[in-house]
Design a protein around this motif. Structure first.
Motif, PDB file in Angstrom:
ATOM      1  N   LEU A  98      -2.768  -0.417   7.181  1.00 23.20           N
ATOM      2  CA  LEU A  98      -2.270  -0.050   5.855  1.00 23.20           C
ATOM      3  C   LEU A  98      -1.258  -1.067   5.331  1.00 23.20           C
ATOM      4  O   LEU A  98      -1.213  -1.367   4.138  1.00 23.20           O
ATOM      5  CB  LEU A  98      -1.648   1.348   5.893  1.00 23.20           C
ATOM      6  CG  LEU A  98      -1.182   1.943   4.563  1.00 23.20           C
ATOM      7  CD1 LEU A  98      -2.335   2.046   3.578  1.00 23.20           C
ATOM      8  CD2 LEU A  98      -0.543   3.301   4.785  1.00 23.20           C
ATOM      9  N   GLU A 100      -1.292  -4.157   5.559  1.00 24.49           N
ATOM     10  CA  GLU A 100      -1.902  -5.401   5.101  1.00 24.49           C
ATOM     11  C   GLU A 100      -2.282  -5.359   3.627  1.00 24.49           C
ATOM     12  O   GLU A 100      -2.573  -6.386   3.027  1.00 24.49           O
ATOM     13  CB  GLU A 100      -3.159  -5.701   5.929  1.00 24.49           C
ATOM     14  CG  GLU A 100      -2.877  -6.069   7.386  1.00 24.49           C
ATOM     15  CD  GLU A 100      -4.147  -6.410   8.134  1.00 24.49           C
ATOM     16  OE1 GLU A 100      -5.225  -6.403   7.496  1.00 24.49           O
ATOM     17  OE2 GLU A 100      -4.075  -6.687   9.341  1.00 24.49           O
ATOM     18  N   ILE A 101      -2.298  -4.166   3.036  1.00 20.30           N
ATOM     19  CA  ILE A 101      -2.698  -4.045   1.630  1.00 20.30           C
ATOM     20  C   ILE A 101      -1.499  -4.341   0.738  1.00 20.30           C
ATOM     21  O   ILE A 101      -0.485  -3.635   0.783  1.00 20.30           O
ATOM     22  CB  ILE A 101      -3.239  -2.634   1.327  1.00 20.30           C
ATOM     23  CG1 ILE A 101      -4.394  -2.288   2.278  1.00 20.30           C
ATOM     24  CG2 ILE A 101      -3.715  -2.558  -0.120  1.00 20.30           C
ATOM     25  CD1 ILE A 101      -4.915  -0.869   2.109  1.00 20.30           C
ATOM     26  N   ASP A 102      -1.595  -5.374  -0.061  1.00 17.69           N
ATOM     27  CA  ASP A 102      -0.520  -5.730  -0.989  1.00 17.69           C
ATOM     28  C   ASP A 102      -0.345  -4.592  -1.994  1.00 17.69           C
ATOM     29  O   ASP A 102      -1.317  -4.125  -2.590  1.00 17.69           O
ATOM     30  CB  ASP A 102      -0.885  -7.021  -1.726  1.00 17.69           C
ATOM     31  CG  ASP A 102       0.278  -7.607  -2.520  1.00 17.69           C
ATOM     32  OD1 ASP A 102       1.009  -6.828  -3.163  1.00 17.69           O
ATOM     33  OD2 ASP A 102       0.458  -8.835  -2.492  1.00 17.69           O
ATOM     34  N   HIS A 105      -2.242  -3.914  -5.377  1.00 18.84           N
ATOM     35  CA  HIS A 105      -3.594  -3.367  -5.475  1.00 18.84           C
ATOM     36  C   HIS A 105      -3.607  -1.867  -5.774  1.00 18.84           C
ATOM     37  O   HIS A 105      -4.619  -1.335  -6.227  1.00 18.84           O
ATOM     38  CB  HIS A 105      -4.361  -3.622  -4.170  1.00 18.84           C
ATOM     39  CG  HIS A 105      -4.822  -5.037  -4.009  1.00 18.84           C
ATOM     40  ND1 HIS A 105      -6.019  -5.506  -4.506  1.00 18.84           N
ATOM     41  CD2 HIS A 105      -4.225  -6.105  -3.422  1.00 18.84           C
ATOM     42  CE1 HIS A 105      -6.151  -6.784  -4.226  1.00 18.84           C
ATOM     43  NE2 HIS A 105      -5.078  -7.172  -3.568  1.00 18.84           N
ATOM     44  N   ILE A 138     -11.150   2.042   4.104  1.00 18.10           N
ATOM     45  CA  ILE A 138     -11.507   1.427   2.826  1.00 18.10           C
ATOM     46  C   ILE A 138     -12.885   1.922   2.405  1.00 18.10           C
ATOM     47  O   ILE A 138     -13.839   1.879   3.184  1.00 18.10           O
ATOM     48  CB  ILE A 138     -11.509  -0.112   2.925  1.00 18.10           C
ATOM     49  CG1 ILE A 138     -10.143  -0.612   3.411  1.00 18.10           C
ATOM     50  CG2 ILE A 138     -11.860  -0.725   1.577  1.00 18.10           C
ATOM     51  CD1 ILE A 138      -8.979  -0.218   2.526  1.00 18.10           C
ATOM     52  N   ALA A 151      -8.361   3.361  -0.747  1.00 19.24           N
ATOM     53  CA  ALA A 151      -7.818   3.388   0.613  1.00 19.24           C
ATOM     54  C   ALA A 151      -7.524   4.847   0.942  1.00 19.24           C
ATOM     55  O   ALA A 151      -6.710   5.488   0.277  1.00 19.24           O
ATOM     56  CB  ALA A 151      -6.544   2.550   0.709  1.00 19.24           C
ATOM     57  N   ARG A 153      -5.880   7.352   3.472  1.00 21.15           N
ATOM     58  CA  ARG A 153      -4.847   7.236   4.496  1.00 21.15           C
ATOM     59  C   ARG A 153      -4.350   8.619   4.902  1.00 21.15           C
ATOM     60  O   ARG A 153      -4.568   9.611   4.208  1.00 21.15           O
ATOM     61  CB  ARG A 153      -3.679   6.382   3.998  1.00 21.15           C
ATOM     62  CG  ARG A 153      -3.040   6.909   2.729  1.00 21.15           C
ATOM     63  CD  ARG A 153      -1.932   6.008   2.213  1.00 21.15           C
ATOM     64  NE  ARG A 153      -1.394   6.497   0.954  1.00 21.15           N
ATOM     65  CZ  ARG A 153      -0.498   7.456   0.842  1.00 21.15           C
ATOM     66  NH1 ARG A 153      -0.005   8.046   1.932  1.00 21.15           N
ATOM     67  NH2 ARG A 153      -0.057   7.836  -0.340  1.00 21.15           N
ATOM     68  N   LEU A 164      -7.621   1.548  -5.753  1.00 22.28           N
ATOM     69  CA  LEU A 164      -7.146   0.174  -5.657  1.00 22.28           C
ATOM     70  C   LEU A 164      -7.801  -0.693  -6.727  1.00 22.28           C
ATOM     71  O   LEU A 164      -8.927  -0.437  -7.139  1.00 22.28           O
ATOM     72  CB  LEU A 164      -7.467  -0.425  -4.280  1.00 22.28           C
ATOM     73  CG  LEU A 164      -7.040   0.347  -3.041  1.00 22.28           C
ATOM     74  CD1 LEU A 164      -7.606  -0.330  -1.795  1.00 22.28           C
ATOM     75  CD2 LEU A 164      -5.528   0.436  -2.957  1.00 22.28           C
TER      76      LEU A 164
END
Length: 309
Positions: A98, A100-102, A105, A138, A151, A153, A164
Motif C-alpha cells: 500500500l 508504494e502507491i503515490d 493517485h 489492485i 485499490a 485495502r 485511483l
C-alpha cells in the motif's frame, strides 16, 4: 443506514465474495438555491432541445458523440453490455504494498460490505490477510458508466475501496516548476532552520482535532444577516514572503518554536468567536481591544507575540 450505490462481487483467486459499495464520506457543505437578484424567485434549470426549444424528459435522453456529419448515440444498456465483467465484478489482478502507491493517485474512498451473513467469513478472511501482509488489491471495475482503477485495502473493521487515477491522468508537476535554479535552491542554513520549525510543529495525526471552520462561519453569516446585523470580514491572508525576507522570517519562526509555541501564522483565528477573540486579546494585554472590530482584533492578535508561560 447509508445507501448502497453499487452491488456485485469482489474476486481474488477463485474466491468470489458478493459485496455492496457504500460512500465512506459525506459532504457537509452548506447548500444554496439560486435566486434572481432583488427577488425571491428561484432559478430553475431545464433540459431543453436546442433546435425546438422544448423541454425533454430524462427518459428520452441518450448519450452520443458527433461523428462526421451526424451523431452516434448509445443506450446505457449497450454500455453495460461491453463493460468488463458486465459492471458487476471487482477483479483483483495483483497485490501491492500500500505504501508504494503515490497519494496523487487516490480519488475517493468507499466501504465494501458483504451482502449477506453467509459471506462474512470469506470477506473477513480477505480483510485479515491483507491486514497481516500490508498489501492492497489492485482491481478495475465499472461504476456509473466509467471504468475505475482501484485499490482494495483492509481497514480496522471493513474493506475499503479507493478509486485511483490511471497513470495517464496524472499531470507532470515538472511542467509547472520553471524557476531559475539559482533562485530556487535554499541554503544549508535555511534548510536547517526550516527543519527545526517542522520538528517543533510535529505531532500525532488526530483527524478529530480539525473542524470545518468555514462552514461554521457561513452559518454565522446567514444567522447574522437574518438578524439584520453587521457581517464582520475575516482578516486578510498573510503577504507572500519575499526572498530577501526569507531568512528573517525563518529566524523569527525558529525563535517562536524554541519558546515552545507554534508560529502565529499556523493558527486560524477566524475559527474563534468574538468572545474568544476578546479573551485572547485580554490574555495578550492588547490595549484598546474593547473598541476593536473583529477584523482589527484578529490582526492585533496575529501580530502580538504570545506571552511565555
Amino acid at each position: 443506514m447509508p445507501r448502497k450505490i453499487w452491488s456485485g462481487s469482489i474476486n481474488f483467486g477463485l474466491v468470489t465474495i458478493p459485496v455492496g459499495l457504500y460512500a465512506a464520506t459525506e459532504d457537509h457543505t452548506i447548500q444554496f438555491h439560486q435566486y434572481e437578484r432583488g427577488t425571491t424567485d428561484r432559478i430553475r434549470y431545464k433540459r431543453v432541445n436546442e433546435r425546438t426549444g422544448e423541454e425533454v424528459g430524462q427518459g428520452d435522453i441518450v448519450k452520443g458523440r458527433e461523428a462526421g456529419d451526424g451523431v452516434i448515440t448509445v443506450e446505457q444498456g449497450e454500455l453495460d453490455e461491453i463493460a468488463p465483467g458486465r459492471s458487476r465484478t471487482i477483479d483483483i489482478s495483483t497485490f501491492v504494498d500500500l505504501g508504494e502507491i503515490d497519494p496523487v493517485h487516490f480519488q475517493r474512498t468507499y466501504w465494501l460490505a458483504p451482502t449477506s451473513g453467509e459471506h462474512y467469513r470469506p470477506y473477513n478472511l480477505l480483510r485479515r490477510a491483507m491486514q497481516e501482509t500490508g498489501q492492497a488489491g489492485i482491481a478495475t471495475f465499472v461504476l456509473r458508466g466509467k471504468q475505475y482503477l482501484t485499490a482494495v485495502r483492509a481497514d480496522e473493521q471493513a474493506l475499503a475501496l479507493n478509486t485511483l487515477y490511471f497513470a495517464d491522468e496524472i499531470r507532470d508537476p515538472g511542467e509547472l516548476l520553471d524557476a531559475p535554479s539559482d533562485q530556487a535552491s535554499p541554503t544549508d542554513k535555511e534548510i536547517q532552520m526550516a527543519t527545526t520549525i517542522i520538528e517543533s510543529m510535529s505531532g500525532e495525526w488526530e483527524p478529530e482535532a480539525y473542524e470545518d471552520t468555514y462552514t461554521a462561519r457561513v452559518e454565522e453569516l446567514l444567522a447574522e444577516k437574518a438578524r439584520g446585523g453587521e457581517v464582520a470580514a475575516a482578516s486578510a491572508p498573510p503577504q507572500p514572503t519575499n526572498v530577501t525576507d526569507l531568512t528573517e522570517a525563518l529566524r523569527r519562526s525558529v525563535d517562536e518554536a524554541r519558546k515552545g509555541r507554534q508560529p502565529r501564522a499556523a493558527e486560524d483565528l477566524s475559527a474563534l468567536s468574538k468572545a474568544e477573540l476578546d479573551d485572547r486579546a485580554k490574555q495578550l494585554g492588547i490595549k484598546g481591544r474593547s473598541k476593536m472590530k473583529r477584523a482589527e482584533l484578529e490582526e492585533a492578535i496575529a501580530s502580538t507575540p504570545a506571552k511565555a508561560s
